[in-house]
Design a protein around this motif. Structure first.
Motif, PDB file in Angstrom:
ATOM      1  N   VAL A  34      -5.034 -20.548  13.412  1.00 50.82           N
ATOM      2  CA  VAL A  34      -5.756 -20.271  12.158  1.00 50.82           C
ATOM      3  C   VAL A  34      -4.938 -19.396  11.212  1.00 50.82           C
ATOM      4  CG1 VAL A  34      -7.847 -19.330  11.109  1.00 50.82           C
ATOM      5  CG2 VAL A  34      -8.000 -20.481  13.328  1.00 50.82           C
ATOM      6  N   VAL A  35      -4.290 -18.362  11.754  1.00 47.99           N
ATOM      7  CA  VAL A  35      -3.584 -17.433  10.867  1.00 47.99           C
ATOM      8  C   VAL A  35      -2.087 -17.751  10.848  1.00 47.99           C
ATOM      9  CG1 VAL A  35      -3.000 -15.021  10.434  1.00 47.99           C
ATOM     10  CG2 VAL A  35      -5.314 -15.633  11.167  1.00 47.99           C
ATOM     11  N   VAL A  36      -1.599 -18.062   9.660  1.00 46.00           N
ATOM     12  CA  VAL A  36      -0.186 -18.405   9.509  1.00 46.00           C
ATOM     13  C   VAL A  36       0.674 -17.158   9.569  1.00 46.00           C
ATOM     14  CG1 VAL A  36       1.534 -19.437   7.984  1.00 46.00           C
ATOM     15  CG2 VAL A  36      -0.776 -20.414   8.118  1.00 46.00           C
ATOM     16  N   SER A  37       0.264 -16.123   8.852  1.00 47.03           N
ATOM     17  CA  SER A  37       1.087 -14.920   8.804  1.00 47.03           C
ATOM     18  C   SER A  37       0.246 -13.701   8.459  1.00 47.03           C
ATOM     19  CB  SER A  37       2.195 -15.078   7.757  1.00 47.03           C
ATOM     20  OG  SER A  37       1.615 -15.238   6.472  1.00 47.03           O
ATOM     21  N   THR A  38       0.791 -12.545   8.820  1.00 41.01           N
ATOM     22  CA  THR A  38       0.131 -11.269   8.529  1.00 41.01           C
ATOM     23  C   THR A  38       1.115 -10.401   7.758  1.00 41.01           C
ATOM     24  OG1 THR A  38      -1.113 -11.400  10.599  1.00 41.01           O
ATOM     25  CG2 THR A  38      -0.951  -9.233   9.543  1.00 41.01           C
ATOM     26  N   ARG A  39       0.592  -9.751   6.723  1.00 42.23           N
ATOM     27  CA  ARG A  39       1.450  -8.882   5.941  1.00 42.23           C
ATOM     28  C   ARG A  39       0.821  -7.487   5.835  1.00 42.23           C
ATOM     29  NH1 ARG A  39       4.162 -10.151   0.785  1.00 42.23           N
ATOM     30  NH2 ARG A  39       2.988 -12.095   0.879  1.00 42.23           N
ATOM     31  N   VAL A  40       1.691  -6.456   5.944  1.00 43.63           N
ATOM     32  CA  VAL A  40       1.253  -5.104   5.580  1.00 43.63           C
ATOM     33  C   VAL A  40       2.154  -4.628   4.469  1.00 43.63           C
ATOM     34  CG1 VAL A  40       1.334  -2.684   6.319  1.00 43.63           C
ATOM     35  CG2 VAL A  40       0.132  -4.384   7.710  1.00 43.63           C
ATOM     36  N   ARG A  41       1.540  -4.039   3.451  1.00 42.36           N
ATOM     37  CA  ARG A  41       2.328  -3.553   2.316  1.00 42.36           C
ATOM     38  C   ARG A  41       1.944  -2.104   2.026  1.00 42.36           C
ATOM     39  NH1 ARG A  41      -0.742  -1.938  -1.981  1.00 42.36           N
ATOM     40  NH2 ARG A  41      -1.077  -3.802  -3.223  1.00 42.36           N
ATOM     41  N   LEU A  42       2.978  -1.304   1.788  1.00 44.70           N
ATOM     42  CA  LEU A  42       2.748   0.091   1.400  1.00 44.70           C
ATOM     43  C   LEU A  42       3.325   0.304   0.004  1.00 44.70           C
ATOM     44  CD1 LEU A  42       3.920   1.815   4.739  1.00 44.70           C
ATOM     45  CD2 LEU A  42       1.566   1.304   4.030  1.00 44.70           C
ATOM     46  N   ALA A  43       2.541   0.944  -0.884  1.00 40.08           N
ATOM     47  CA  ALA A  43       3.024   1.245  -2.231  1.00 40.08           C
ATOM     48  C   ALA A  43       3.489   2.700  -2.269  1.00 40.08           C
ATOM     49  CB  ALA A  43       1.906   1.018  -3.247  1.00 40.08           C
ATOM     50  N   ARG A  44       4.702   2.908  -2.725  1.00 41.73           N
ATOM     51  CA  ARG A  44       5.261   4.266  -2.800  1.00 41.73           C
ATOM     52  C   ARG A  44       5.968   4.440  -4.146  1.00 41.73           C
ATOM     53  NH1 ARG A  44       2.300   4.601   0.883  1.00 41.73           N
ATOM     54  NH2 ARG A  44       2.778   5.077   3.078  1.00 41.73           N
ATOM     55  N   ASN A  45       5.953   5.698  -4.645  1.00 43.83           N
ATOM     56  CA  ASN A  45       6.678   5.988  -5.886  1.00 43.83           C
ATOM     57  C   ASN A  45       7.495   7.255  -5.711  1.00 43.83           C
ATOM     58  OD1 ASN A  45       5.738   4.059  -8.206  1.00 43.83           O
ATOM     59  ND2 ASN A  45       3.923   4.471  -6.927  1.00 43.83           N
ATOM     60  N   LEU A  46       8.564   7.361  -6.503  1.00 42.55           N
ATOM     61  CA  LEU A  46       9.410   8.552  -6.435  1.00 42.55           C
ATOM     62  C   LEU A  46       8.828   9.597  -7.383  1.00 42.55           C
ATOM     63  CD1 LEU A  46      13.037   7.104  -6.252  1.00 42.55           C
ATOM     64  CD2 LEU A  46      11.161   7.076  -4.592  1.00 42.55           C
ATOM     65  N   ALA A  47       8.858  10.831  -6.925  1.00 40.23           N
ATOM     66  CA  ALA A  47       8.157  11.892  -7.649  1.00 40.23           C
ATOM     67  C   ALA A  47       8.730  12.151  -9.043  1.00 40.23           C
ATOM     68  CB  ALA A  47       8.167  13.178  -6.823  1.00 40.23           C
ATOM     69  N   GLN A  48      10.053  12.049  -9.202  1.00 41.34           N
ATOM     70  CA  GLN A  48      10.642  12.503 -10.465  1.00 41.34           C
ATOM     71  C   GLN A  48      10.678  11.452 -11.573  1.00 41.34           C
ATOM     72  OE1 GLN A  48      12.021  12.903  -7.497  1.00 41.34           O
ATOM     73  NE2 GLN A  48      12.632  15.043  -7.182  1.00 41.34           N
TER      74      GLN A  48
END
Lengths: 354, 354
Positions: B26-40
């Motif tokens: 049933v499940v083709v693929s699994t993704r985890v995503r993290l959003a990050r930014n640089l402070a300056q």
């Protein structure tokens, strides 16, 4: 000729269904039919059942009297199982009218089913010879022989001025009708078939779809025949029909060239899709099967597919039909069951198992 | 991590495209995503090009400083050929937005393309881990490792109250989003998908077609993800998503059972027709290919077809697409040429030549 009472039809394929005739890339089969009536009896449309039975008896006795022991068989249709009667129709050996009056009709067949004589159809005798490919000569010569054999023992209704007398005036004279079954996918797919049909019909030929009307003819199969039988000899009528058939063949071949040159990929795609569906589907309607088989045959004829793949075309035209399918299974099938059996039959045949 | 300038992408298949993960029926693929930014630096949506280039440089330098020599590669997108950028999108490694701003964006990939970090997409860093089948644990653990590595050399924008700061408020907090790509032909063909989607959407999951909207989703492929990233831990969000995914899997499997029990011949017919067309057609649109491949995969998953026939599904989802097709041929192709190449590719792949 030998007289024989009815028995199950064990043969699967009539001669024309096995292919191999001249010009078979376009013409599937050629038929010559002669209409004959016995002088002392009313024509079938106005005959009582007793008259019809008397005719049937006379024809049967005349076969007994023939000196040569050909392997013809005489089948009174009321001694043929109903399913087998409809198989005869699907094989183009009998007409629905003949089968619809089984109580007083009969059919005479030779071993390879090239000859079929219908007894008490519209006329007392309809002598038909059906051969593979475009071969009016063979069909006509065969019909002529059968006509002579039967005529030796029976007195035909004949008028010095009109010629052979028939139930319908359109058959008076020679009683001759020639016809070819042509496969015209090129003319259909290039949109030429409609104008061509109306042109030919005006010129005295009769063109109609074998399964369905006009350009909607399933399987792109058309019956082309001469319209009138009076006023010219059988040879002239055959020559006329041959001219029409040759013209159609030439145009059909040009149309196929045009399709190939126009968009080869498009055509290859359609041909291979047809092959893919025919060899994989698990359910298939008769309409779809006819259209896909037509495409397969075209692909084979124009060398997109290996030639052998198209060989099963004439045979499958018959075997996919309702009665033939049920005949093999030996039981009544509903639409859904037929669709399943049809798909199985086609798949196995094309994959060479049966 | 090693820093590396852009080179052609020679690998054809990302790890997720080769299949073999848990619950892959049933499940083709699994993704985890993290959003990050640089402070300056300002967030990408409000950044000038100079800022964006400075971020790209900082990220690239941080890779040089990493002690471990992983085989990550850093690709500034303006040094990647345009066709290859779109191949990245088709492989689900990059977004169209990233590729659309190639003058200041970059992507970091590992050797098997399970990890892709987009630089200067909506956030400075989008760390993505993509694995075959239903495997949130592996994807999340891999993303966590990459996050730690990158975080060691970069100062992330982080607030004690809110957590990680992001360009769009919906990502603030953990910056976490998990998603699974589910193949749901059973739910589509039994008409259950629409109510199910709206129910799940109300319950906080986001369900949408991967290619096209609603029940019209081509290939019956759906992306299911958690909607919000704030207010719970990554583990809680992953557990929530896992619950939704398990429910979907259970319902999809029941729907397949129902299809099989309802009209097995109908289903077999559709499956085999799909196989017949996929292995024979000479031209095929992307839409048709997706739908037929979905049917093939279903047939393989429910043992109508030999299991191996469905294995190519994830791989072909990518390889039949526009840029991937052109990448192989090495030239621009019009729609018709793509349809021809696509049919050839699929046919050869399924017939095991390539």
């Amino acid at each position: 000729m030998s007289r024989h009472s009815a028995a199950p039809f064990n043969k699967t394929l009539s001669r024309w269904m096995t292919g191999g005739g001249p010009c078979e890339d376009v013409v599937v089969s050629t038929r010559v039919r002669l209409a004959r009536n016995l002088a002392q009896y009313p024509f079938p449309p106005s005959a009582r059942r007793e008259d019809a039975l008397a005719v049937r008896g006379a024809v049967q006795r005349s076969l007994d009297d023939l000196p040569d022991g050909g392997d013809y068989e005489f089948y009174p249709l009321d001694r043929v199982e109903e399913i087998d009667r409809w198989v005869l129709v699907e094989k183009h050996l009998a007409s629905p009218q003949l089968v619809g009056r089984a109580d007083c009709t009969a059919i005479i067949l030779d071993a390879e089913e090239s000859i079929s004589v219908m007894v008490n159809e519209e006329d007392h005798l309809r002598i038909q010879c059906l051969v593979p490919g475009f071969d009016l000569e063979s069909a006509w010569s065969l019909a002529d022989t059968v006509d002579d054999s039967l005529g030796a023992g029976l007195e035909y209704a004949f008028d010095e001025d009109f010629g052979y007398l028939t139930a319908c005036p359109s058959n008076v004279g020679t009683g001759f009708r020639g016809s070819v079954m042509a496969h015209l996918p090129g003319l259909v797919h290039t949109g030429q078939i409609e104008p061509l049909m109306s042109g030919l019909n005006k010129a005295g030929a009769l063109v109609r779809g074998v399964f369905g009307e006009g350009s909607k003819a399933e399987g792109n199969l058309f019956q082309v025949s001469n319209r009138i039988s009076l006023g010219s000899s059988e040879d002239e009528m055959a020559a006329n029909l041959a001219g029409v058939a040759r013209e159609l063949m030439s145009r059909e071949r040009s149309a196929r060239e045009a399709l190939l040159n126009g968009n080869r990929y498009e055509l290859e795609d359609r041909v291979y899709r047809a092959y893919g569906l025919l060899t994989n589907a698990r359910k298939m309607s008769s309409e779809e099967a006819l259209d896909l088989l037509s495409m397969l045959r075209l692909g084979s004829d124009i060398n997109i597919l290996p030639g052998g793949l198209g060989d099963a075309f004439p045979e499958l035209l018959v075997r996919i039909r309702r009665a033939s399918l049920q005949r093999v299974v030996g039981e009544r099938l509903d639409t859904n069951q037929r669709d399943i059996r049809r798909a199985t039959l086609v798949r196995n045949r094309l994959l060479n198992d049966g």
